[in-house]
Scaffold this active site. Structure first.
Site, short mmCIF file in Angstrom:
data_model
loop_
_atom_site.label_atom_id
_atom_site.label_comp_id
_atom_site.label_asym_id
_atom_site.label_seq_id
_atom_site.Cartn_x
_atom_site.Cartn_y
_atom_site.Cartn_z
N GLU A 302 32.90 37.32 49.46
CA GLU A 302 33.78 36.17 49.32
C GLU A 302 35.01 36.54 48.49
OE1 GLU A 302 31.47 32.98 47.71
OE2 GLU A 302 30.16 32.82 49.47
N HIS A 325 32.44 28.05 50.30
CA HIS A 325 31.45 27.94 49.22
C HIS A 325 31.69 26.68 48.39
CE1 HIS A 325 28.63 30.58 46.57
NE2 HIS A 325 28.29 29.30 46.51
#
Length: 446
Positions: A302, A325
């Site tokens: 990420e 997220h």
């Protein structure tokens, strides 16, 4: 622990040369630095908060008198190494990685607050070896994640993600093929913890049939049913949603084999950890039409900051919802997380309480008597035979009001309240305990 006077907020025993350092570690050579103990004001405690920690936490920590430095984003490794050198506590979310290299630079660090559910961004074992307790917030964002999953179930079943993109492109595509109500559909929950069980209740209220699989037998809520294996759950579910921690057992849990076990046209949702699902296999199942869609909120890699940095094989897959997220990213969840973690940090710093620590023995004592000649000894040591006998010998001539000890793996933690001690005796107790060969960190709170 309570101060001798409310104005002083005395909580620990620092070194005279470094007033905010409240502990003593054995040096690499095995020798122990000699420190002169004295009560100190909580203003000597330095706290570093990264990644835009909620204001509820900032306010709570500043209310204690701590020095609190805040940053809206994660810091680059070299900057973090410099910042963390003289802080006693650091608060992070999911983007900051506290590796062995960074922890080695943290000369005074005693406690870490993870303002999130996960703690895989911290080297937990190494932190415990250095006597650094790690706290998280395992429950505060459960409702937010469960609500997101419910929303995704509806969005996927109606292909609303694709319809939304088409409308923004000026395309009118009114279709009903392969669009369904969720009433009567089977939801399979992998991991029936705080999130999974809340999701179960919400899904049943919307008319879904709920099955779940967990590694331990659990009491079902409502009319949900526990199934014996992951394969069975995959085969009976119209929607499969994942709510498991990242462990060696759960890494790559869902791959090509598991996806092929799922019903033709079924849906997969992952709001747990990015390593649980093999992304190439999921992209293949979506593009082939075996799966009717997927919603993914977590990824193996990420970006460290907001911006145009995201890359994934899932981009462009049909009926696929990708979110950055944000499962626990609601104002309510972040506020509750701020309260929960900040209180755990305050209790550890001020009272030595380690209840809720994920890498540390969980020890607590009832409040110490508010007297000038009473102290609390907090002793983190290697978990080897004979240590308690040494401590008993050291404290034999003193009035030990209460004590408690527990261990976790290679580390043990003892707390003892001692009354009727003079300043000279406090120095002697501290010196003798911190000089034991098994010492990791010794703190004296008074």
């Amino acid at each position: 622990m309570p101060a001798t006077t409310p104005q002083q907020q005395q909580t620990a025993a620092p070194a005279a040369s470094t007033p905010a350092n409240v502990s003593d570690n054995n040096t690499a050579s095995g020798s122990t630095r000699v420190k002169i103990l004295k009560p100190f004001n909580t203003a000597n405690i330095k706290i570093l908060l990264l990644e835009n920690i909620n204001e509820t936490a900032v306010s709570a920590l500043r209310a204690q008198g701590y020095q609190v430095e805040t940053h809206a984003k994660a810091l680059a490794e070299d900057v973090l190494i410099e910042k963390i050198r003289d802080v006693h506590c650091v608060g992070i979310r999911s983007k900051t990685k506290l590796t062995k290299k960074i922890l080695d630079a943290a000369e005074k660090l005693g406690v870490i607050g993870c303002f999130c559910i996960g703690t895989n961004q911290v080297d937990l074992e190494y932190a415990s070896q250095k006597g650094i307790a790690v706290f998280n917030s395992p429950f505060s964002n459960s409702r937010s994640v469960a609500e997101l999953v419910i929303a995704e179930i509806v969005l996927l079943s109606r292909q609303l993600g694709d319809r939304n993109i088409e409308m923004h492109q000026g395309i009118w595509s009114k279709v009903s093929a392969n669009c369904y109500e969720i009433r009567g559909k089977a939801l399979g929950i992998v991991g029936y913890g705080h999130i999974g069980s809340q999701l179960s209740v919400l899904a049943e209220s919307m008319g879904m049939r709920v099955y779940f699989h967990d590694v331990v037998p659990l009491m079902p809520l409502g009319t949900s049913k526990q199934v014996a294996s992951l394969d069975e759950l995959l085969e009976v579910s119209d929607f499969v949603t994942l709510h498991v921690p990242e462990t060696e057992e759960t890494k790559n849990m869902i791959g090509e084999y598991e996806l092929n076990k799922m019903k033709q046209g079924s849906f997969l949702i992952n709001a747990s950890r990015g390593t649980i699902v093999q992304i190439p296999a999921l992209a293949k199942a979506l593009r082939s039409g075996h799966l009717g869609g997927a919603a993914v909120d977590v990824f193996p890699k990420e970006p460290a900051a907001n911006g145009k940095f995201f890359e994934s094989e899932l981009i462009g897959c049909p009926n696929t919802l990708l979110t950055p997220h944000i499962g626990g990213s609601t104002e309510e969840a972040q506020s509750m997380i701020g309260v929960e973690v900040s209180q755990a940090l305050i209790k550890f710093i001020n009272y030595g309480t380690s209840i809720g620590a994920v890498n540390y023995p969980e020890v607590d004592l009832r409040a110490i008597r508010d007297e000038e000649n009473s102290i609390r000894l907090c002793y983190t040591h290697l978990n080897v035979p004979g240590v308690l006998r040494q401590i008993t010998d050291i404290l034999a001539d003193h009035n030990v009001d209460k004590q408690f000890s527990d261990s976790k793996g290679k580390i043990a933690y003892l707390m003892a309240d001692i009354s009727d001690v003079t300043p000279e005796q406090i120095q002697d107790i501290y010196r003798r305990v911190s000089e034991t060969p098994t010492n990791v960190i010794t703190r004296v709170l008074y």
